[in-house]
Scaffold this motif. Sequence first.
Motif, mmCIF file in Angstrom:
data_model
loop_
_atom_site.group_PDB
_atom_site.id
_atom_site.type_symbol
_atom_site.label_atom_id
_atom_site.label_comp_id
_atom_site.label_asym_id
_atom_site.label_seq_id
_atom_site.Cartn_x
_atom_site.Cartn_y
_atom_site.Cartn_z
ATOM 1 N N ARG A 219 55.771 -10.120 25.091
ATOM 2 C CA ARG A 219 56.791 -11.164 24.973
ATOM 3 C C ARG A 219 56.162 -12.543 24.826
ATOM 4 O O ARG A 219 56.621 -13.359 24.020
ATOM 5 C CB ARG A 219 57.723 -11.108 26.176
ATOM 6 C CG ARG A 219 58.644 -9.898 26.152
ATOM 7 C CD ARG A 219 59.457 -9.748 27.430
ATOM 8 N NE ARG A 219 60.422 -8.652 27.313
ATOM 9 C CZ ARG A 219 61.075 -8.116 28.337
ATOM 10 N NH1 ARG A 219 60.876 -8.580 29.578
ATOM 11 N NH2 ARG A 219 61.927 -7.127 28.143
ATOM 12 N N THR A 224 58.802 -8.612 20.817
ATOM 13 C CA THR A 224 60.014 -8.224 21.523
ATOM 14 C C THR A 224 59.784 -6.894 22.227
ATOM 15 O O THR A 224 59.115 -6.007 21.694
ATOM 16 C CB THR A 224 61.211 -8.109 20.561
ATOM 17 O OG1 THR A 224 62.381 -7.742 21.300
ATOM 18 C CG2 THR A 224 60.975 -7.076 19.470
ATOM 19 N N THR A 226 62.180 -4.023 24.186
ATOM 20 C CA THR A 226 63.540 -3.631 24.528
ATOM 21 C C THR A 226 63.552 -2.249 25.151
ATOM 22 O O THR A 226 62.603 -1.472 24.998
ATOM 23 C CB THR A 226 64.449 -3.625 23.283
ATOM 24 O OG1 THR A 226 63.892 -2.739 22.298
ATOM 25 C CG2 THR A 226 64.573 -5.010 22.692
ATOM 26 N N LEU A 245 59.034 -8.935 15.824
ATOM 27 C CA LEU A 245 60.461 -9.025 15.508
ATOM 28 C C LEU A 245 60.839 -8.464 14.134
ATOM 29 O O LEU A 245 61.863 -7.793 14.002
ATOM 30 C CB LEU A 245 60.922 -10.475 15.628
ATOM 31 C CG LEU A 245 61.084 -10.996 17.057
ATOM 32 C CD1 LEU A 245 61.242 -12.511 17.060
ATOM 33 C CD2 LEU A 245 62.274 -10.338 17.739
ATOM 34 N N HIS A 248 61.474 -4.618 14.225
ATOM 35 C CA HIS A 248 62.135 -4.021 15.391
ATOM 36 C C HIS A 248 63.290 -3.110 15.010
ATOM 37 O O HIS A 248 63.372 -1.959 15.451
ATOM 38 C CB HIS A 248 62.616 -5.114 16.344
ATOM 39 C CG HIS A 248 63.335 -4.567 17.541
ATOM 40 N ND1 HIS A 248 64.707 -4.381 17.580
ATOM 41 C CD2 HIS A 248 62.883 -4.133 18.737
ATOM 42 C CE1 HIS A 248 65.056 -3.874 18.742
ATOM 43 N NE2 HIS A 248 63.968 -3.716 19.463
#
Length: 262
Positions: A219, A224, A226, A245, A248
């Motif tokens: 991060r 990212t 998740t 990103l 993703h």
Amino acid sequence: MHPLVNVGVQAARAAGHIILRHAHQTDRLTVTSKGKSDFVSEVDRTAEAEITRIIRRYYPDHAILGEEGGASGDSDTVWIIDPLDGTTNFLHGIPHYAVSIGVTYRGKLAHAVIYEPNTNDLYTATAGGGAQCNSRRIRVSRTDSLDRALIGTGAPFRDEERIQRYLPQLGGVLNETAGIRRAGSAALDLAWVANGRLDGFWENDLKPWDIAAGVLLVREAGGTVTELYGRNDVMDTGNVLACNLPIHTALERAIHSASRPD
């Protein structure tokens, strides 16, 4: 560096010294099994004890959650420790393993240290302060197409149900990417995503000590992270999808292209 990161670095390097001291005599180590294909050696325990000793010297009131020692203490600040992520690699003489130390404050990831003893690479991060490798700022890759992406993963080995859930995911990603690597250390896989060596990484059912430091590194490096199935926080479930990103959405779609969880 933040004072907690300085202590984490000191502890990680001390643990790394213990690990390397035993790396060429693994046949003499006492090794036990925590479950199917899940090993722990006396080096894991000795390294964690040294990390804990150093933390306690500076912060005796902080809480600690260790892979081998479990939870101790009650504090807003919690040190989450994996003293040797990649034990199976270590025991087989494969020089790919790391010390991983994450710190949370009031439940939020705050600091990270991952140390790779064999290369002397040191990854650090503080929330809001970016991520570094050997004191140099690092960023996730700029790869913007999944068909050019190199993806890391971890394969389950503890039970048949998890294996059957994972295999369709593996097939989906194989069909869409430039390649997959299964290196055997989730902490290093995440550090390599942060450093742009891997474009992404996914794995199911990891533990907090496997991912605490790595999640923050990714991060803070502009990536990212998740929860793989869009459920609760990734630190609660251990189902991790980490990448830059631009890829993703496509990587998530590839992972779930053949099946979805019940």
